[in-house]
Motif scaffolding. Structure first.
Motif, PDB file in Angstrom:
ATOM      1  N   ALA A   1     -51.984  89.616 -23.531  1.00  0.00           N
ATOM      2  CA  ALA A   1     -52.817  88.468 -23.926  1.00  0.00           C
ATOM      3  C   ALA A   1     -53.808  88.156 -22.804  1.00  0.00           C
ATOM      4  N   ASP A   2     -54.905  87.475 -23.157  1.00  0.00           N
ATOM      5  CA  ASP A   2     -55.785  86.921 -22.127  1.00  0.00           C
ATOM      6  C   ASP A   2     -55.177  85.598 -21.694  1.00  0.00           C
ATOM      7  N   VAL A   3     -55.091  85.374 -20.381  1.00  0.00           N
ATOM      8  CA  VAL A   3     -54.411  84.178 -19.871  1.00  0.00           C
ATOM      9  C   VAL A   3     -55.398  83.301 -19.116  1.00  0.00           C
ATOM     10  N   ILE A   4     -55.426  82.035 -19.480  1.00  0.00           N
ATOM     11  CA  ILE A   4     -56.247  81.075 -18.732  1.00  0.00           C
ATOM     12  C   ILE A   4     -55.302  80.080 -18.078  1.00  0.00           C
ATOM     13  N   ASN A   5     -55.373  79.970 -16.763  1.00  0.00           N
ATOM     14  CA  ASN A   5     -54.523  79.014 -16.047  1.00  0.00           C
ATOM     15  C   ASN A   5     -55.317  77.764 -15.732  1.00  0.00           C
ATOM     16  N   PHE A   6     -54.801  76.653 -16.192  1.00  0.00           N
ATOM     17  CA  PHE A   6     -55.493  75.384 -15.990  1.00  0.00           C
ATOM     18  C   PHE A   6     -54.539  74.475 -15.243  1.00  0.00           C
ATOM     19  N   SER A   7     -54.949  74.008 -14.059  1.00  0.00           N
ATOM     20  CA  SER A   7     -54.073  73.019 -13.416  1.00  0.00           C
ATOM     21  C   SER A   7     -54.855  71.733 -13.266  1.00  0.00           C
ATOM     22  N   ALA A   8     -54.169  70.619 -13.477  1.00  0.00           N
ATOM     23  CA  ALA A   8     -54.857  69.325 -13.546  1.00  0.00           C
ATOM     24  C   ALA A   8     -55.625  69.035 -12.259  1.00  0.00           C
ATOM     25  N   LYS A   9     -55.033  69.473 -11.126  1.00  0.00           N
ATOM     26  CA  LYS A   9     -55.734  69.269  -9.851  1.00  0.00           C
ATOM     27  C   LYS A   9     -56.990  70.137  -9.847  1.00  0.00           C
ATOM     28  N   GLY A  10     -58.120  69.553  -9.499  1.00  0.00           N
ATOM     29  CA  GLY A  10     -59.343  70.352  -9.433  1.00  0.00           C
ATOM     30  C   GLY A  10     -60.038  70.490 -10.779  1.00  0.00           C
ATOM     31  N   SER A  11     -59.520  69.883 -11.829  1.00  0.00           N
ATOM     32  CA  SER A  11     -60.189  69.936 -13.134  1.00  0.00           C
ATOM     33  C   SER A  11     -60.752  68.561 -13.459  1.00  0.00           C
ATOM     34  N   SER A  12     -61.340  68.428 -14.654  1.00  0.00           N
ATOM     35  CA  SER A  12     -61.894  67.118 -15.036  1.00  0.00           C
ATOM     36  C   SER A  12     -60.813  66.080 -15.307  1.00  0.00           C
ATOM     37  N   VAL A  13     -59.540  66.526 -15.333  1.00  0.00           N
ATOM     38  CA  VAL A  13     -58.447  65.548 -15.450  1.00  0.00           C
ATOM     39  C   VAL A  13     -58.495  64.613 -14.247  1.00  0.00           C
ATOM     40  N   ALA A  14     -58.823  65.189 -13.093  1.00  0.00           N
ATOM     41  CA  ALA A  14     -58.941  64.370 -11.880  1.00  0.00           C
ATOM     42  C   ALA A  14     -60.071  63.349 -12.034  1.00  0.00           C
ATOM     43  N   LYS A  15     -61.004  63.621 -12.944  1.00  0.00           N
ATOM     44  CA  LYS A  15     -62.081  62.640 -13.205  1.00  0.00           C
ATOM     45  C   LYS A  15     -61.701  61.693 -14.332  1.00  0.00           C
ATOM     46  N   GLY A  16     -60.475  61.783 -14.817  1.00  0.00           N
ATOM     47  CA  GLY A  16     -59.998  60.835 -15.827  1.00  0.00           C
ATOM     48  C   GLY A  16     -60.081  61.339 -17.250  1.00  0.00           C
ATOM     49  N   GLU A  17     -60.334  62.630 -17.448  1.00  0.00           N
ATOM     50  CA  GLU A  17     -60.406  63.135 -18.826  1.00  0.00           C
ATOM     51  C   GLU A  17     -59.039  63.003 -19.494  1.00  0.00           C
ATOM     52  N   SER A  18     -59.047  62.581 -20.735  1.00  0.00           N
ATOM     53  CA  SER A  18     -57.776  62.350 -21.424  1.00  0.00           C
ATOM     54  C   SER A  18     -57.182  63.664 -21.905  1.00  0.00           C
ATOM     55  N   LEU A  19     -55.886  63.630 -22.226  1.00  0.00           N
ATOM     56  CA  LEU A  19     -55.209  64.815 -22.760  1.00  0.00           C
ATOM     57  C   LEU A  19     -55.888  65.249 -24.055  1.00  0.00           C
ATOM     58  N   LYS A  20     -56.303  64.278 -24.857  1.00  0.00           N
ATOM     59  CA  LYS A  20     -56.925  64.632 -26.143  1.00  0.00           C
ATOM     60  C   LYS A  20     -58.234  65.377 -25.933  1.00  0.00           C
ATOM     61  N   ASP A  21     -59.065  64.902 -24.998  1.00  0.00           N
ATOM     62  CA  ASP A  21     -60.339  65.591 -24.770  1.00  0.00           C
ATOM     63  C   ASP A  21     -60.106  66.982 -24.198  1.00  0.00           C
ATOM     64  N   THR A  22     -59.096  67.103 -23.334  1.00  0.00           N
ATOM     65  CA  THR A  22     -58.771  68.431 -22.795  1.00  0.00           C
ATOM     66  C   THR A  22     -58.320  69.330 -23.943  1.00  0.00           C
ATOM     67  N   ALA A  23     -57.511  68.781 -24.845  1.00  0.00           N
ATOM     68  CA  ALA A  23     -57.023  69.564 -25.986  1.00  0.00           C
ATOM     69  C   ALA A  23     -58.189  70.056 -26.839  1.00  0.00           C
ATOM     70  N   LEU A  24     -59.173  69.176 -27.063  1.00  0.00           N
ATOM     71  CA  LEU A  24     -60.313  69.571 -27.895  1.00  0.00           C
ATOM     72  C   LEU A  24     -61.121  70.681 -27.227  1.00  0.00           C
ATOM     73  N   THR A  25     -61.178  70.639 -25.902  1.00  0.00           N
ATOM     74  CA  THR A  25     -61.870  71.706 -25.165  1.00  0.00           C
ATOM     75  C   THR A  25     -61.143  73.037 -25.359  1.00  0.00           C
ATOM     76  N   LEU A  26     -59.814  72.982 -25.237  1.00  0.00           N
ATOM     77  CA  LEU A  26     -59.024  74.212 -25.404  1.00  0.00           C
ATOM     78  C   LEU A  26     -59.178  74.751 -26.816  1.00  0.00           C
ATOM     79  N   GLN A  27     -59.221  73.835 -27.763  1.00  0.00           N
ATOM     80  CA  GLN A  27     -59.383  74.193 -29.165  1.00  0.00           C
ATOM     81  C   GLN A  27     -60.719  74.916 -29.361  1.00  0.00           C
ATOM     82  N   ALA A  28     -61.764  74.365 -28.732  1.00  0.00           N
ATOM     83  CA  ALA A  28     -63.096  74.959 -28.859  1.00  0.00           C
ATOM     84  C   ALA A  28     -63.129  76.352 -28.229  1.00  0.00           C
ATOM     85  N   MET A  29     -62.286  76.573 -27.250  1.00  0.00           N
ATOM     86  CA  MET A  29     -62.252  77.893 -26.592  1.00  0.00           C
ATOM     87  C   MET A  29     -61.373  78.890 -27.339  1.00  0.00           C
TER      88      MET A  29
END
Ligand code: ASP
Length: 308
Positions: free
Chosen positions: A69-97
């Motif tokens: 499989a192609d693997v994408i590793n996402f860790s909350a540190k260093g991502s837009s989660v640190a800027k306050g992005e919600s779990l739902k918005d992150t989920a929608l991004t993953l969905q779009a990808m």
């Protein structure tokens, strides 16, 4: 096959056994020189980790890669989660990808359940707060079956900080489904009232470790999760180790065939001594190796690898 793996309760005996049997086939791949299968070629697995992890994250990554499989590793540190992005918005991004599977670890109990409602792919719970860690329970069951030849009828003592342990909760659910008898052992402050009855009918509670050892086939030591404790649950680390730590003399009270497990990371010298952790009865290193095979089986089956 189920679409998501969020809880030990998602697995009936047939599904759990199918995963364990598939994991045994996957384990054979680990012994080959080329450790790769083409089963998930072209599929995308995202590892979404909001909490620290060593074993689990690496294990899921290795599992997905061994299935191509192609693997994408996402860790909350260093991502837009640190800027306050919600779990739902992150989920929608993953969905779009176009994520086919999302493996999620989150400090909030229930977060993977929320995520499952927002994405089209499969969601695998890799640990949510103090709630559940179903793939750990599967790899523990796999390890018990590999060492002792069966699960039905085994007496399993789960010892220590049950209150904060998602490993304990998922294990109680899965092991009872597979016919093992679980006894939760620890100080009364670390065993939630009525947990046994609430989780599974055949689960018992005992506050005396020495009394339980002679009749146990498996002793599963839990890490004392000090990072989740905002109160003092026992007088001192020394007192805890004296009452509930597994040391050499205590290990000697176990039947000869019995095994000692620990999900890691260990507090050596607290819930388990180095002498026990490094003894031939300990399955701690095997648990890590089995984790990759079990997670390969989970990803393969959830993503429909057996139907294509
Ligand atoms: N690694 C396991 C978990 O993430 C056990 C532990 O942390 O004690 O739940």
């Amino acid at each position: 096959m189920i679409r998501h793996l969020l809880s030990g309760a998602d697995l009936d005996a047939d599904t759990a056994t199918q995963i364990l049997d598939t994991a045994a086939e996957m384990a054979a791949v680990a012994g080959r020189e080329v450790k790769k299968l083409p089963a998930l070629r072209g599929r995308t697995v995202v590892n979404l980790f909001y909490e620290d992890s060593t074993r689990t994250r690496i294990s899921f990554e290795a599992a997905a890669k061994r299935l191509s499989a192609d693997v994408i590793n996402f860790s909350a540190k260093g991502s837009s989660v640190a800027k306050g992005e919600s779990l739902k918005d992150t989920a929608l991004t993953l969905q779009a990808m176009g994520a086919d599977a999302v493996v999620v670890r989150h400090p909030a109990s229930g977060a993977p359940h929320r995520l499952a409602a927002w994405v089209d792919g499969s969601v695998v719970n890799a640990g949510d707060g103090t709630h559940e860690h179903p793939t750990q329970a599967l790899l523990d069951a796999y390890t018990m079956r590999a060492r002792l030849g069966r699960l039905a009828g085994l007496s399993v003592a789960v010892v220590g900080d049950v209150l904060h342990s998602r490993v304990a909760r998922s294990n109680v659910l899965l092991l009872s489904t597979l016919g093992a008898k679980v006894t939760l052992v620890g100080p009364p402050t670390l065993i939630p009232v009525d947990i046994a009855a609430a989780l599974a009918p055949d689960t018992g509670v005992c506050y005396d470790l020495d009394a339980v050892l002679p009749s146990s086939d498996v002793v599963m030591m839990l890490r004392v999760q000090r990072e989740r404790m905002n109160d003092s649950y026992f007088p001192s680390a020394r007192e805890y180790a004296r009452r509930y730590g597994l040391d050499g003399p205590r290990m000697g009270r176990l039947p000869e065939h019995a095994i000692v497990m620990h999900p890691g990371p260990m507090n050596r010298g607290m819930e388990i001594t180095p002498e026990v952790a490094d003894s031939p009865r300990s399955t701690i290193v095997e648990q890590v190796a089995n984790g990759v095979s079990v997670r390969m089986a989970v990803l393969y089956l959830l993503l429909g690898g057996n139907n294509r």
